[in-house]
Write a protein that holds these residues in place. Structure first.
Motif, PDB file in Angstrom:
ATOM      1  N   LEU A 189       0.795  -1.471  -0.072  1.00  0.00           N
ATOM      2  CA  LEU A 189      -0.070   0.045   0.079  1.00  0.00           C
ATOM      3  C   LEU A 189       0.819   1.310   0.012  1.00  0.00           C
ATOM      4  O   LEU A 189       1.947   1.195   0.535  1.00  0.00           O
ATOM      5  N   GLY A 190       0.317   2.463  -0.583  1.00  0.00           N
ATOM      6  CA  GLY A 190       1.145   3.504  -0.702  1.00  0.00           C
ATOM      7  C   GLY A 190       0.439   4.627  -0.161  1.00  0.00           C
ATOM      8  O   GLY A 190      -0.736   4.551   0.624  1.00  0.00           O
ATOM      9  N   PRO A 227       4.358   8.301   2.736  1.00  0.00           N
ATOM     10  CA  PRO A 227       3.473   6.984   2.975  1.00  0.00           C
ATOM     11  C   PRO A 227       3.655   6.439   4.586  1.00  0.00           C
ATOM     12  O   PRO A 227       4.397   6.666   5.290  1.00  0.00           O
ATOM     13  N   PHE A 228       2.763   5.320   4.772  1.00  0.00           N
ATOM     14  CA  PHE A 228       2.655   4.842   6.265  1.00  0.00           C
ATOM     15  C   PHE A 228       3.903   4.095   6.632  1.00  0.00           C
ATOM     16  O   PHE A 228       3.957   4.037   7.689  1.00  0.00           O
ATOM     17  N   ASP A 229       4.594   3.637   5.778  1.00  0.00           N
ATOM     18  CA  ASP A 229       5.715   2.930   6.001  1.00  0.00           C
ATOM     19  C   ASP A 229       7.305   3.614   5.767  1.00  0.00           C
ATOM     20  O   ASP A 229       8.283   2.933   5.864  1.00  0.00           O
ATOM     21  N   GLY A 266      -1.384   7.636   7.117  1.00  0.00           N
ATOM     22  CA  GLY A 266      -2.033   6.569   7.218  1.00  0.00           C
ATOM     23  C   GLY A 266      -2.450   5.802   5.846  1.00  0.00           C
ATOM     24  O   GLY A 266      -2.418   6.613   4.922  1.00  0.00           O
ATOM     25  N   ASN A 267      -2.417   4.490   5.641  1.00  0.00           N
ATOM     26  CA  ASN A 267      -2.359   3.683   4.484  1.00  0.00           C
ATOM     27  C   ASN A 267      -4.163   3.590   3.927  1.00  0.00           C
ATOM     28  O   ASN A 267      -4.200   2.912   2.964  1.00  0.00           O
ATOM     29  N   LEU A 268      -4.861   4.056   4.995  1.00  0.00           N
ATOM     30  CA  LEU A 268      -6.538   4.339   4.316  1.00  0.00           C
ATOM     31  C   LEU A 268      -6.866   5.520   4.335  1.00  0.00           C
ATOM     32  O   LEU A 268      -6.482   6.484   5.232  1.00  0.00           O
TER      33      LEU A 268
END
Length: 354
Positions: free
Chosen positions: A85-86, A126-128, A203-205
């Motif tokens: 996910l991005g 991004p989340f990561d 967050g990724n959402l």
């Protein structure tokens, strides 16, 4: 991504039913948009909206089609690993942010006259994405962000808004060196202390609730430092809700602060907040920063009295506090993980790097 970043179960969060909210995710390339129905076991499953609508951006899709058309979509179901996910939505790089908007955080920070607002000037990551520590006294702040779906007049909050998680990362050394200690709630220095590259992982959402006010109030923010839960609070505990954040922004739309040799204000132009602007709604208690301690005050006063009149008393106190914190290694260090995992809102998993 950390396989055991905290004591909770990373990789699994509840997803709101379609009657309550639309939940979007996007791949790292930004070429596939998903209407998420499940987020379990480090996998996200949902309808491929790019195949159904030809869309890759949730805000553009929502503005063109509306809530009900998206909720009723049928089509190919896809599954992606969370690691793929991005950024789930494109945001601006200028944001409205609230300080000490949770009472217990105001108390731990020894700020008595808040809440207050400031500008945060940084591109979301991004989340990561890793967070660079550098020479900073690096601190975390889990926050819920309201996102403008369309440009709106600051005279009234819009009925609809999106939601996304963020970590309002802060360099406490830079912040302490630049604030107005006699008037912290002026917001002076906060843009400087909170706007370095990498200081806004999101967050990724991306979530668009049917009723954003009711939905946001029920969100329970949670942040872990390694295995230890450090922050936990419901958004309903905040002092200023979404409508009040907008009202307070309107009252401060002409305030300017110095940032890297230029003046910046809240991202409001001619009374209009641009689409995709994030409003960071403040963080709960549990941050690393707990105010300036009495020993630093005493030692700083001694440094000043002993002939350090080339600088202010406050400056001496701040430098004593910074030196003490560097020795104690209490702030985030390279190799640590900070994890945000929030039901119905998604996750952020940040590795601290040098």
């Amino acid at each position: 991504m950390s396989q055991a970043a905290h004591a909770g179960t990373f990789g699994t969060v509840g997803i709101a039913p379609l009657a309550e909210a639309l939940t979007f995710a996007r791949d790292k390339a930004g070429t596939r948009l998903i209407l998420v129905s499940s987020y379990q076991g480090r996998q996200v499953t949902g309808i491929d909206l790019t195949a159904a609508f030809g869309a890759v951006d949730p805000i553009a899709l929502y503005n063109a089609n509306g809530y009900d058309a998206i909720a009723a979509v049928s089509g190919d179901e896809v599954t992606l690993p969370v690691s793929e996910l991005g950024l789930p939505v494109d945001l601006t790089a200028s944001h409205i942010a609230a300080g000490t908007n949770f009472p217990e955080h105001a108390e731990e920070s020894t700020v008595e006259d808040g809440p207050f607002l400031f500008a945060k000037e940084v591109e979301p990551t991004p989340f990561d994405a890793p967070i660079p520590a550098g020479e900073a006294l690096l601190d975390y702040e889990v926050e819920l962000c309201f996102v403008a779906l369309e440009a709106f007049d600051i005279s009234a909050a819009p009925q609809e808004a999106g939601l996304i998680l963020c970590n309002d990362v802060t360099d406490r050394a830079k912040l302490m060196r630049n604030i107005d200690a006699s008037d912290v709630t002026s917001g002076k220095g906060f843009t400087t202390g909170k706007s370095a590259p990498g200081y806004l992982p999101v967050g990724n959402l991306f979530v668009i609730p049917r009723d954003v006010r009711t939905f946001a109030a029920a969100v329970e923010l949670r942040l872990w430092r390694g295995e230890e839960l450090k922050q936990s609070a419901r958004q309903s505990e905040a002092i200023w809700d979404f409508d009040e954040l907008v009202r307070q922004s309107a009252a401060r739309q002409d305030v300017l602060w110095d940032f890297e040799g230029r003046e910046v204000g809240l991202p409001i132009r001619d009374g209009i907040v641009p689409a995709r602007t994030a409003i960071l709604a403040g963080t709960p208690d549990g941050t690393v920063f707990q105010g300036v301690d009495k020993s630093s005050m005493a030692l700083g006063a001694w440094d000043w009295l002993a002939g350090g009149w080339d600088r202010t008393l406050v400056s001496h106190v701040v430098e004593r506090q910074i030196a003490k914190e560097r020795d104690a290694l209490r702030y985030l260090q390279p190799g640590e993980h900070v994890v945000i995992s929030v039901n119905r809102m998604g996750e952020i998993d940040s590795l601290i790097v040098e």
